[in-house]
Enzyme design. Structure first.
Site, PDB file in Angstrom:
ATOM      1  N   ARG A   1       0.744  -1.285  -0.032  1.00 49.94           N
ATOM      2  CA  ARG A   1       0.006   0.129   0.082  1.00 49.94           C
ATOM      3  C   ARG A   1       0.768   1.255   0.129  1.00 49.94           C
ATOM      4  NH1 ARG A   1      -2.281  -3.198   4.074  1.00 49.94           N
ATOM      5  NH2 ARG A   1      -4.301  -4.288   3.660  1.00 49.94           N
TER       6      ARG A   1
ATOM      7  N   HIS B   1      -2.129   2.050  -6.132  1.00 50.19           N
ATOM      8  CA  HIS B   1      -2.704   0.822  -5.743  1.00 50.19           C
ATOM      9  C   HIS B   1      -2.841  -0.229  -6.881  1.00 50.19           C
ATOM     10  CE1 HIS B   1      -4.342  -0.283  -1.820  1.00 50.19           C
ATOM     11  NE2 HIS B   1      -5.323  -0.826  -2.254  1.00 50.19           N
TER      12      HIS B   1
ATOM     13  N   ARG C   1      -0.297  -2.759  -6.690  1.00 49.36           N
ATOM     14  CA  ARG C   1      -0.553  -3.709  -5.702  1.00 49.36           C
ATOM     15  C   ARG C   1      -1.718  -4.813  -6.199  1.00 49.36           C
ATOM     16  NH1 ARG C   1      -1.214  -4.831   0.001  1.00 49.36           N
ATOM     17  NH2 ARG C   1      -3.136  -4.934   0.836  1.00 49.36           N
TER      18      ARG C   1
ATOM     19  N   HIS D   1      -4.066  -8.990   4.068  1.00 50.90           N
ATOM     20  CA  HIS D   1      -5.552  -8.950   4.234  1.00 50.90           C
ATOM     21  C   HIS D   1      -6.051  -9.834   5.619  1.00 50.90           C
ATOM     22  CE1 HIS D   1      -6.258  -8.159  -0.369  1.00 50.90           C
ATOM     23  NE2 HIS D   1      -5.981  -7.059   0.548  1.00 50.90           N
TER      24      HIS D   1
END
Length: 298
Positions: A148, A244, A247, A270
């Protein structure tokens, strides 16, 4: 109880009890301030303790005229969390958002780039300038580690464990994880440290920060967005991308090459596998190939 007092208490609760990041805190605060501003503009004397369902509903209805469904759902979620906190602290016995339904949202698939596009982006960077080497290293790190933006700009020299092949990442809620880093990206980082970073006059407090601006301080989130945007323009990439996107591309390309979903979940940081499963919907042709290769009836 006044709104500003309740909001400050709630912010402390989110930061200390729930361990939310500054970005998440800003989002909750911004949504609740919208309600406070609405009440001020309408000279409404309602307090957090006595505001009614009807008034909250009216506010959401007015706010929804100028925001999309996803923002509306986030606004309702922020208010619901705030009033749940007031119930938890015994300031209220009910939540005025309980009867308010959030809009139905389709599952939004993240934007990704093809491997060729990523190569084009990185090759388009002008390496004749010191910031060029830094920017190439930044994009390589974003893509090769799936970071991130906040995780990237807060990366420290002491987080680099190249002998072991990992970097330490501090994610949402200050949760720590170790992410593998390939040798090519290690070389880019090492070159940047030895040839670019050491020439910068590092300001006090940023001695351990990996990526620095020209003034010797930590890069901002906005600066990373600007770097990505300008690089996309230079590379002739028409698609709208953000940090992002790297990612998302990281996760998608790993999955397409047969990586285990649980491993991707750990590398992305996550909490729930459900969040990672969204990448299963990106490339149906890949899923079809998996079926044909591994199913006994294929």
């Amino acid at each position: 109880m006044k709104w500003n007092h309740a909001l400050k208490d709630y912010q402390l609760y989110l930061k200390i009890e729930r361990g939310l990041s500054e970005n998440s805190l800003d989002g909750y605060t911004r949504d609740i301030n919208k309600l406070i501003q609405y009440l001020d503009e309408n000279t409404d004397a309602s307090s957090p303790i006595n505001i009614s369902f009807e008034k909250v509903q009216r506010f959401i209805y007015e706010a929804s005229k100028s925001i999309e469904a996803r923002s509306q759902a986030r606004l309702i979620s922020s208010l619901r969390s705030f009033f749940d906190y007031l119930i938890f602290e015994n300031y209220r016995t009910d939540n005025p958002t309980d009867l308010i339904e959030s809009p139905k949202l389709g599952r939004k698939l993240p934007d990704t780039l093809a491997i060729e596009d990523i190569d084009t982006l990185i090759q388009s960077i002008d390496l004749s300038k010191p910031q060029g080497e830094r920017n190439r290293t930044i994009l390589e790190t974003l893509y090769s580690c799936g970071l991130r933006v906040t995780e990237l700009i807060t990366l420290q020299l002491s987080d680099l464990f190249f002998e072991e092949g990992f970097i330490r990442v501090i994610g949402k809620g200050d949760k720590q994880r170790f992410v593998p880093i390939n040798q090519q990206t290690q070389k880019y980082i090492q070159f940047y440290i030895e040839n670019i970073r050491k020439l910068i006059d590092v300001k006090k407090g940023f001695e351990d920060t990996l990526f620095l601006n020209r003034r010797g301080k930590q890069l901002t989130r906005n600066m990373i967005f600007t770097i990505v945007k300008n690089t996309a323009v230079s590379a002739g990439i028409k698609k709208k991308i953000s940090p992002h996107t790297f990612r998302h591309s990281f996760a998608t390309h790993l999955l397409e090459r047969g990586a285990d979903l649980r491993a991707i979940q750990q590398m992305l940081g996550h909490e729930s596998i459900t969040t990672t499963e969204i990448y299963m919907h990106l490339d149906r042709s890949h899923l079809q190939n998996v079926m044909e290769q591994y199913h006994p009836r294929s």
